[in-house]
Design a protein around this motif. Sequence first.
Motif, PDB file in Angstrom:
ATOM      1  N   UNK A  40      -0.577  25.867  37.862  1.00  0.00           N
ATOM      2  CA  UNK A  40      -1.569  26.487  38.745  1.00  0.00           C
ATOM      3  C   UNK A  40      -1.941  27.907  38.323  1.00  0.00           C
ATOM      4  N   UNK A  41      -1.060  28.586  37.605  1.00  0.00           N
ATOM      5  CA  UNK A  41      -1.306  29.969  37.170  1.00  0.00           C
ATOM      6  C   UNK A  41      -1.572  30.059  35.672  1.00  0.00           C
ATOM      7  N   UNK A  42      -1.953  28.922  35.067  1.00  0.00           N
ATOM      8  CA  UNK A  42      -1.999  28.863  33.604  1.00  0.00           C
ATOM      9  C   UNK A  42      -3.358  28.449  33.067  1.00  0.00           C
ATOM     10  N   UNK A  43      -3.587  28.846  31.841  1.00  0.00           N
ATOM     11  CA  UNK A  43      -4.634  28.256  31.016  1.00  0.00           C
ATOM     12  C   UNK A  43      -4.030  26.961  30.493  1.00  0.00           C
ATOM     13  N   UNK A  44      -4.777  25.857  30.590  1.00  0.00           N
ATOM     14  CA  UNK A  44      -4.213  24.537  30.312  1.00  0.00           C
ATOM     15  C   UNK A  44      -5.220  23.707  29.536  1.00  0.00           C
ATOM     16  N   UNK A  45      -4.796  23.146  28.406  1.00  0.00           N
ATOM     17  CA  UNK A  45      -5.701  22.295  27.644  1.00  0.00           C
ATOM     18  C   UNK A  45      -5.172  22.013  26.256  1.00  0.00           C
ATOM     19  N   UNK A  52      -4.380  28.194  19.407  1.00  0.00           N
ATOM     20  CA  UNK A  52      -5.636  28.685  19.976  1.00  0.00           C
ATOM     21  C   UNK A  52      -6.311  27.556  20.753  1.00  0.00           C
ATOM     22  N   UNK A  53      -6.963  27.876  21.869  1.00  0.00           N
ATOM     23  CA  UNK A  53      -7.640  26.828  22.645  1.00  0.00           C
ATOM     24  C   UNK A  53      -8.695  26.098  21.816  1.00  0.00           C
ATOM     25  N   UNK A  54      -8.807  24.797  22.069  1.00  0.00           N
ATOM     26  CA  UNK A  54      -9.818  23.956  21.439  1.00  0.00           C
ATOM     27  C   UNK A  54     -10.583  23.270  22.564  1.00  0.00           C
ATOM     28  N   UNK A  55     -11.888  23.449  22.584  1.00  0.00           N
ATOM     29  CA  UNK A  55     -12.687  22.825  23.633  1.00  0.00           C
ATOM     30  C   UNK A  55     -12.486  23.507  24.971  1.00  0.00           C
ATOM     31  N   UNK A  56     -12.894  22.827  26.024  1.00  0.00           N
ATOM     32  CA  UNK A  56     -12.797  23.365  27.374  1.00  0.00           C
ATOM     33  C   UNK A  56     -11.340  23.361  27.836  1.00  0.00           C
ATOM     34  N   UNK A  57     -10.932  24.429  28.485  1.00  0.00           N
ATOM     35  CA  UNK A  57      -9.599  24.519  29.081  1.00  0.00           C
ATOM     36  C   UNK A  57      -9.759  24.862  30.556  1.00  0.00           C
ATOM     37  N   UNK A  58      -8.756  24.535  31.338  1.00  0.00           N
ATOM     38  CA  UNK A  58      -8.763  24.983  32.732  1.00  0.00           C
ATOM     39  C   UNK A  58      -8.080  26.339  32.779  1.00  0.00           C
ATOM     40  N   UNK A  59      -8.470  27.151  33.734  1.00  0.00           N
ATOM     41  CA  UNK A  59      -7.919  28.495  33.851  1.00  0.00           C
ATOM     42  C   UNK A  59      -7.477  28.727  35.294  1.00  0.00           C
ATOM     43  N   UNK A  60      -6.165  28.632  35.512  1.00  0.00           N
ATOM     44  CA  UNK A  60      -5.562  28.851  36.828  1.00  0.00           C
ATOM     45  C   UNK A  60      -6.229  27.992  37.903  1.00  0.00           C
ATOM     46  N   UNK A  61      -6.299  26.699  37.650  1.00  0.00           N
ATOM     47  CA  UNK A  61      -6.973  25.773  38.561  1.00  0.00           C
ATOM     48  C   UNK A  61      -6.152  24.487  38.672  1.00  0.00           C
TER      49      UNK A  61
END
Length: 163
Positions: A40-45, A52-61
């Motif tokens: 819930x408190x994280x960048x996730x993907x 490094x993030x690839x594509x869309x990630x969720x951000x604290x959601x």
Amino acid sequence: MGLEKTIERLAAIEAVRDLIVSYSHLIDRGELDAVADLFADAVYGLGDGDGNPVGAVTDRDAAAVRQANEAFIRMHGDPPSPRTKHVTTNIRVTVTDDSTEASAVSYVTVLQGTETLPLQPILVGRYFDRFAVLDGRWRFTQRLCCIDHTGDLTEHAQRLLHP
């Protein structure tokens, strides 16, 4: 490093390792609400080989994390579960000097067996995680998964793996 700092560092490492393995237990039981709360408190993907993030990630959601897992993971049986075992190994944790933030890189191997799929590895990859003490407890602030190799995902994935 003094004894107090060493103990703080070791406690931080143990808290981080516990969070990492908590994910495995929760996802393998199909507890998607608890998984969502974990991030819930994280960048996730998805991430690349350098974390490094690839594509869309969720951000604290948390709701988006749950939705992403629900849309991807095929559940089996009653109660529903993915019929997987996530085996997380080679966990390398780095803790900041003040023991309030940490990062970790680990390997993951996902095993699966269903009524139609014999027990086998279906995915291997790496987790690039970050953590912080938030409101007095350790929390994930990032989980990026780099998928290095996949096997037969037909009983696991409801859609193709694309960033």
